[in-house]
Write a protein that holds these residues in place. Structure first.
Motif, PDB file in Angstrom:
ATOM      1  N   ILE A 147      37.268  56.180  36.390  1.00  0.00           N
ATOM      2  CA  ILE A 147      38.521  55.660  36.965  1.00  0.00           C
ATOM      3  C   ILE A 147      39.204  54.841  35.873  1.00  0.00           C
ATOM      4  O   ILE A 147      38.595  53.922  35.317  1.00  0.00           O
ATOM      5  N   TRP A 150      46.491  52.458  33.374  1.00  0.00           N
ATOM      6  CA  TRP A 150      47.701  53.066  32.807  1.00  0.00           C
ATOM      7  C   TRP A 150      48.036  52.540  31.414  1.00  0.00           C
ATOM      8  O   TRP A 150      48.877  53.103  30.727  1.00  0.00           O
ATOM      9  N   PRO A 175      42.795  59.285  37.168  1.00  0.00           N
ATOM     10  CA  PRO A 175      43.646  58.472  36.293  1.00  0.00           C
ATOM     11  C   PRO A 175      44.537  57.559  37.128  1.00  0.00           C
ATOM     12  O   PRO A 175      44.656  57.732  38.342  1.00  0.00           O
ATOM     13  N   ALA A 176      45.166  56.577  36.479  1.00  0.00           N
ATOM     14  CA  ALA A 176      46.063  55.658  37.187  1.00  0.00           C
ATOM     15  C   ALA A 176      47.243  56.422  37.765  1.00  0.00           C
ATOM     16  O   ALA A 176      47.709  57.403  37.187  1.00  0.00           O
ATOM     17  N   GLU A 177      47.756  55.933  38.890  1.00  0.00           N
ATOM     18  CA  GLU A 177      48.845  56.685  39.543  1.00  0.00           C
ATOM     19  C   GLU A 177      50.139  56.629  38.735  1.00  0.00           C
ATOM     20  O   GLU A 177      51.000  57.476  38.898  1.00  0.00           O
ATOM     21  N   GLY A 205      46.278  61.012  42.035  1.00  0.00           N
ATOM     22  CA  GLY A 205      46.666  60.534  43.368  1.00  0.00           C
ATOM     23  C   GLY A 205      46.422  59.058  43.561  1.00  0.00           C
ATOM     24  O   GLY A 205      46.250  58.306  42.607  1.00  0.00           O
ATOM     25  N   LEU A 206      46.390  58.674  44.825  1.00  0.00           N
ATOM     26  CA  LEU A 206      46.277  57.264  45.193  1.00  0.00           C
ATOM     27  C   LEU A 206      44.803  56.846  45.297  1.00  0.00           C
ATOM     28  O   LEU A 206      43.939  57.672  45.602  1.00  0.00           O
ATOM     29  N   GLY A 211      39.033  56.830  46.018  1.00  0.00           N
ATOM     30  CA  GLY A 211      38.026  55.786  45.799  1.00  0.00           C
ATOM     31  C   GLY A 211      36.977  55.762  46.887  1.00  0.00           C
ATOM     32  O   GLY A 211      35.774  55.608  46.609  1.00  0.00           O
ATOM     33  N   THR A 226      37.607  51.300  34.098  1.00  0.00           N
ATOM     34  CA  THR A 226      38.371  50.325  33.322  1.00  0.00           C
ATOM     35  C   THR A 226      39.577  49.927  34.148  1.00  0.00           C
ATOM     36  O   THR A 226      40.320  50.799  34.636  1.00  0.00           O
ATOM     37  N   ARG A 230      39.554  42.510  39.896  1.00  0.00           N
ATOM     38  CA  ARG A 230      39.593  42.624  41.367  1.00  0.00           C
ATOM     39  C   ARG A 230      39.066  43.997  41.807  1.00  0.00           C
ATOM     40  O   ARG A 230      38.173  44.095  42.658  1.00  0.00           O
ATOM     41  N   THR A 231      39.583  45.080  41.218  1.00  0.00           N
ATOM     42  CA  THR A 231      39.120  46.415  41.598  1.00  0.00           C
ATOM     43  C   THR A 231      37.664  46.620  41.174  1.00  0.00           C
ATOM     44  O   THR A 231      36.877  47.241  41.892  1.00  0.00           O
ATOM     45  N   LEU A 235      34.575  47.957  43.518  1.00  0.00           N
ATOM     46  CA  LEU A 235      33.758  49.140  43.220  1.00  0.00           C
ATOM     47  C   LEU A 235      32.276  48.762  43.118  1.00  0.00           C
ATOM     48  O   LEU A 235      31.402  49.502  43.582  1.00  0.00           O
ATOM     49  N   LEU A 250      36.713  45.261  32.305  1.00  0.00           N
ATOM     50  CA  LEU A 250      37.664  44.599  33.209  1.00  0.00           C
ATOM     51  C   LEU A 250      38.689  43.750  32.455  1.00  0.00           C
ATOM     52  O   LEU A 250      38.885  43.894  31.265  1.00  0.00           O
ATOM     53  N   CYS A 283      44.082  44.619  27.504  1.00  0.00           N
ATOM     54  CA  CYS A 283      43.022  43.747  28.027  1.00  0.00           C
ATOM     55  C   CYS A 283      42.591  42.701  27.004  1.00  0.00           C
ATOM     56  O   CYS A 283      42.214  41.590  27.373  1.00  0.00           O
ATOM     57  N   GLU A 384      45.401  36.322  34.084  1.00  0.00           N
ATOM     58  CA  GLU A 384      45.821  37.291  33.065  1.00  0.00           C
ATOM     59  C   GLU A 384      47.308  37.627  33.294  1.00  0.00           C
ATOM     60  O   GLU A 384      47.667  38.123  34.360  1.00  0.00           O
ATOM     61  N   PHE A 386      49.303  39.738  31.394  1.00  0.00           N
ATOM     62  CA  PHE A 386      49.561  41.156  31.112  1.00  0.00           C
ATOM     63  C   PHE A 386      51.048  41.390  30.850  1.00  0.00           C
ATOM     64  O   PHE A 386      51.661  42.308  31.384  1.00  0.00           O
TER      65      PHE A 386
HETATM   66  P1  NAP Z   1      43.682  48.356  38.532  1.00  0.00           P
HETATM   67  O1  NAP Z   1      44.749  48.068  39.498  1.00  0.00           O
HETATM   68  O2  NAP Z   1      42.335  47.789  38.791  1.00  0.00           O
HETATM   69  O3  NAP Z   1      43.611  49.943  38.427  1.00  0.00           O
HETATM   70  C1  NAP Z   1      42.751  50.610  37.518  1.00  0.00           C
HETATM   71  C2  NAP Z   1      42.383  51.956  38.106  1.00  0.00           C
HETATM   72  O4  NAP Z   1      41.642  51.744  39.324  1.00  0.00           O
HETATM   73  C3  NAP Z   1      43.592  52.809  38.498  1.00  0.00           C
HETATM   74  O5  NAP Z   1      43.280  54.169  38.314  1.00  0.00           O
HETATM   75  C4  NAP Z   1      43.733  52.494  39.979  1.00  0.00           C
HETATM   76  O6  NAP Z   1      44.426  53.478  40.694  1.00  0.00           O
HETATM   77  C5  NAP Z   1      42.270  52.456  40.370  1.00  0.00           C
HETATM   78  N1  NAP Z   1      42.011  51.776  41.625  1.00  0.00           N
HETATM   79  C6  NAP Z   1      42.662  50.707  42.167  1.00  0.00           C
HETATM   80  N2  NAP Z   1      42.104  50.367  43.348  1.00  0.00           N
HETATM   81  C7  NAP Z   1      41.080  51.230  43.563  1.00  0.00           C
HETATM   82  C8  NAP Z   1      40.132  51.421  44.608  1.00  0.00           C
HETATM   83  N3  NAP Z   1      40.119  50.639  45.678  1.00  0.00           N
HETATM   84  N4  NAP Z   1      39.237  52.430  44.496  1.00  0.00           N
HETATM   85  C9  NAP Z   1      39.237  53.235  43.411  1.00  0.00           C
HETATM   86  N5  NAP Z   1      40.119  53.125  42.394  1.00  0.00           N
HETATM   87  C10 NAP Z   1      41.018  52.125  42.468  1.00  0.00           C
HETATM   88  O7  NAP Z   1      44.081  47.894  37.064  1.00  0.00           O
HETATM   89  P2  NAP Z   1      45.453  48.176  36.313  1.00  0.00           P
HETATM   90  O8  NAP Z   1      46.453  47.191  36.768  1.00  0.00           O
HETATM   91  O9  NAP Z   1      45.778  49.631  36.408  1.00  0.00           O
HETATM   92  O10 NAP Z   1      45.041  47.905  34.806  1.00  0.00           O
HETATM   93  C11 NAP Z   1      45.218  46.669  34.201  1.00  0.00           C
HETATM   94  C12 NAP Z   1      43.880  45.931  34.157  1.00  0.00           C
HETATM   95  O11 NAP Z   1      42.945  46.710  33.408  1.00  0.00           O
HETATM   96  C13 NAP Z   1      43.975  44.604  33.445  1.00  0.00           C
HETATM   97  O12 NAP Z   1      43.238  43.638  34.146  1.00  0.00           O
HETATM   98  C14 NAP Z   1      43.334  44.891  32.086  1.00  0.00           C
HETATM   99  O13 NAP Z   1      42.807  43.771  31.442  1.00  0.00           O
HETATM  100  C15 NAP Z   1      42.284  45.876  32.466  1.00  0.00           C
HETATM  101  N6  NAP Z   1      41.857  46.663  31.305  1.00  0.00           N
HETATM  102  C16 NAP Z   1      40.624  46.433  30.776  1.00  0.00           C
HETATM  103  C17 NAP Z   1      40.207  47.126  29.642  1.00  0.00           C
HETATM  104  C18 NAP Z   1      38.857  46.893  29.049  1.00  0.00           C
HETATM  105  O14 NAP Z   1      38.437  47.710  28.214  1.00  0.00           O
HETATM  106  N7  NAP Z   1      38.139  45.836  29.422  1.00  0.00           N
HETATM  107  C19 NAP Z   1      41.054  48.079  29.067  1.00  0.00           C
HETATM  108  C20 NAP Z   1      42.311  48.289  29.624  1.00  0.00           C
HETATM  109  C21 NAP Z   1      42.694  47.570  30.765  1.00  0.00           C
HETATM  110  P3  NAP Z   1      46.040  53.338  40.902  1.00  0.00           P
HETATM  111  O15 NAP Z   1      46.619  53.295  39.542  1.00  0.00           O
HETATM  112  O16 NAP Z   1      46.361  54.573  41.621  1.00  0.00           O
HETATM  113  O17 NAP Z   1      46.255  52.073  41.669  1.00  0.00           O
END
Ligand code: NAP
Length: 480
Positions: A147, A150, A175-177, A205-206, A211, A226, A230-231, A235, A250, A283, A384, A386
């Motif tokens: 998972i 974006w 992948p991210a939506e 998709g969503l 998930g 990644t 919160r997510t 998981l 994260l 991140c 964060e 961002f």
């Molecule tokens: P996110 O909201 O947690 O989403 C990440 C992925 O998880 C997306 O594909 C999202 O789908 C999916 N997702 C969300 N809720 C879910 C659920 N209940 N079940 C299954 N999948 C779910 O994070 P983001 O806003 O896209 O990304 C930014 C965050 O990523 C920041 O906190 C950043 O620091 C972190 N990040 C960390 C690293 C690292 O290597 N440590 C690298 C890059 C980014 P949708 O897009 O469809 O919502």
């Protein structure tokens, strides 16, 4: 438009069983740039079943036999580099040259793991018993659900799929939506590279339907994720019921410490990159700059000049250094952090507002911002951001700098600028962060370990560590 039929399951493209689709929009204009199928729970279950069916044959191949597929993917990524970079920029807004760099990085990951996958071996364990021999063997963990976010929509996928496939796992990617099209392009290349049916499957998709199925389906043996903390927590809790392994990359809140003996020009340049790359949406981007008080005025003046020389605009324009934020929520969060800090006493050195009108019309632009006088309880000092907002705080002693830097629930990346050899060794040992960059802003390449501590994650990507995630160690003893 009409990018439908974007689910890739068991070697075939299909539309969603629910008939639903998602429209993808360019964050620099909100113009539609694509449309993908929105997978339902049944589609996700089919993808997991396909991966489970394909697993025995893929796992039975040696690393050397799996490598040619990975190398063909590397070649195709480089051959189609310009088009892939344009897709990344259209979906998430980063400047084209950053997107171009990302495609090259992804190609490098397939190359690295094609080679590293050949080196997965086991260990001969000295037995405690006469006439017994013991081996520790390493084997692929099984079906993997990946998972991804974006902000690096191709690199984060490659960082998971290359080692997973090299290790002999079969995968399902969600992948991210906001950025599914680049994943679709990657799977088209997989197909051209000769991917056996079911070995890698794509569900765009969503998150809700996809998930839930990933969490409840016992055939998924590892979730590699990644995204936000919160997510990640959601998981981790959900994985417990079927005792899946988890690997979590994260969020972060990186401190950037500049000691009084630093080479100021280098530190200013690095602070710019470590904050404003990808419009602050990385991140490992710094979220707190700590400067020794004796150099703070000069440092901030030089950084202000550099930031104000940069061009903000659509990622597709060659002149652009800093693109838009990914969506409205991201823009609001950055503006809220600025407003909250200002209310609590921070001074705006540059920026501090939304950019609108003219070339910014319709886009999610935040002016690159530097704030002075940042301190807790300003939200920006613990959440964060961002986004392209940099709070600056001064310190006087090494102990104070360490205490300020470690005052975070996150533990992903940290930056240290100093010419003092003792500090170069000792300060990283005292920082509670997984990736520490001394006198540089990028860290090392795919061969080095990368991962967070505390609420920034569990597990490592990169190098042989990144392959270990996808392997289980089994003990075999032989009476002879
Ligand atoms: P996110 O909201 O947690 O989403 C990440 C992925 O998880 C997306 O594909 C999202 O789908 C999916 N997702 C969300 N809720 C879910 C659920 N209940 N079940 C299954 N999948 C779910 O994070 P983001 O806003 O896209 O990304 C930014 C965050 O990523 C920041 O906190 C950043 O620091 C972190 N990040 C960390 C690293 C690292 O290597 N440590 C690298 C890059 C980014 P949708 O897009 O469809 O919502």
């Amino acid at each position: 438009m009409g990018e439908i039929g974007t689910l890739y399951i068991d070697g075939a493209w299909s539309t969603s069983s629910t008939g639903e689709t998602l429209v993808i929009r360019d964050p620099s204009s909100q113009d539609p740039v694509g449309e993908v199928s929105a997978a339902g729970r049944d589609d996700t279950r089919s993808a997991i079943r396909a991966a489970a069916n394909a697993f025995p044959a893929w796992a039975a191949r040696s690393g050397a036999e799996r490598a040619p597929f990975l190398l063909r993917v590397r070649d195709l990524l480089l051959e189609h580099r310009d088009g892939l970079a344009a897709t990344i920029t259209a979906e998430m807004g980063k400047p084209l040259r950053e997107a171009w760099g990302e495609v090259g990085g992804a190609a490098g990951m397939f190359e690295y793991y094609a080679e590293e996958g050949k080196r997965v071996g086991g260990t001969i364990v000295p037995s405690y018993v006469t006439n017994r021999r013991s081996h520790a063997i390493r084997q692929p963990v099984g079906v993997v659900a990946a998972i991804t976010p974006w902000n690096f929509p191709l690199a984060t996928v490659a960082k998971k799929l290359a080692p997973a496939l090299a290790a002999g796992c079969t995968v399902l990617l969600k992948p991210a939506e906001a950025t599914p099209t680049i994943a679709v392009r990657l799977f088209e290349l997989f197909e051209r590279a000769g991917l056996p049916a079911g070995v890698a499957n794509l569900v765009t998709g969503l998150p809700s339907a996809i998930g839930e199925e990933i969490l409840s389906n016992a055939d998924v043996r590892l979730i590699t994720f990644t995204g936000s903390t919160r997510t990640g927590k959601h998981l981790m809790k959900g994985a417990a019921d079927t005792m899946k392994r988890i690997a979590l990359e994260l969020g972060g809140h990186a401190p950037f410490i500049v000691f009084e003996d630093a080479v100021i020009d280098d530190a200013v340049q690095a602070a710019y990159t470590a904050k404003f790359r990808n419009a602050g949406q990385v991140c490992v981007n710094t979220n707190r700059l700590f400067v020794h008080e004796s150099i703070a005025d000069d440092f901030v003046a030089a950084l202000k000049e550099l930031v104000e020389s940069k061009v903000v605009g659509p990622g597709a324009d060659d002149a652009t250094d800093i693109g838009p934020l990914v969506n409205e929520a991201a823009l609001h969060k950055a503006l809220e952090h600025i407003e909250d800090a200002r209310t609590l006493g921070a001074q705006v050195v540059t920026g501090g507002h939304q950019l609108s009108g003219g070339r910014f019309e319709g886009g999610y632009y935040c002016a690159p911002t530097i704030l002075r006088g940042a301190k807790k309880p300003m939200r920006i000092m613990s959440e964060e951001t961002f986004g392209p907002v940099l709070p600056v705080t001064t310190f006087t002693t090494d102990d104070e700098a360490i205490a300020l830097a470690n005052d975070s629930s996150y533990g992903l990346a940290a930056y240290v600028f100093t010419q003092d050899a003792r500090r170069c060794f000792v300060i990283p040992e005292r920082l509670a962060y997984g990736s520490i960059r001394v006198n540089n802003d990028t860290g090392d390449g795919i061969h080095a370990p990368f991962g967070g501590v505390k609420e920034s994650g569990i597990g490592l990507e990169g190098g042989p560590w990144g392959l270990d995630t996808f392997l289980v160690t089994k003990s075999v003893s032989y009476q002879i």
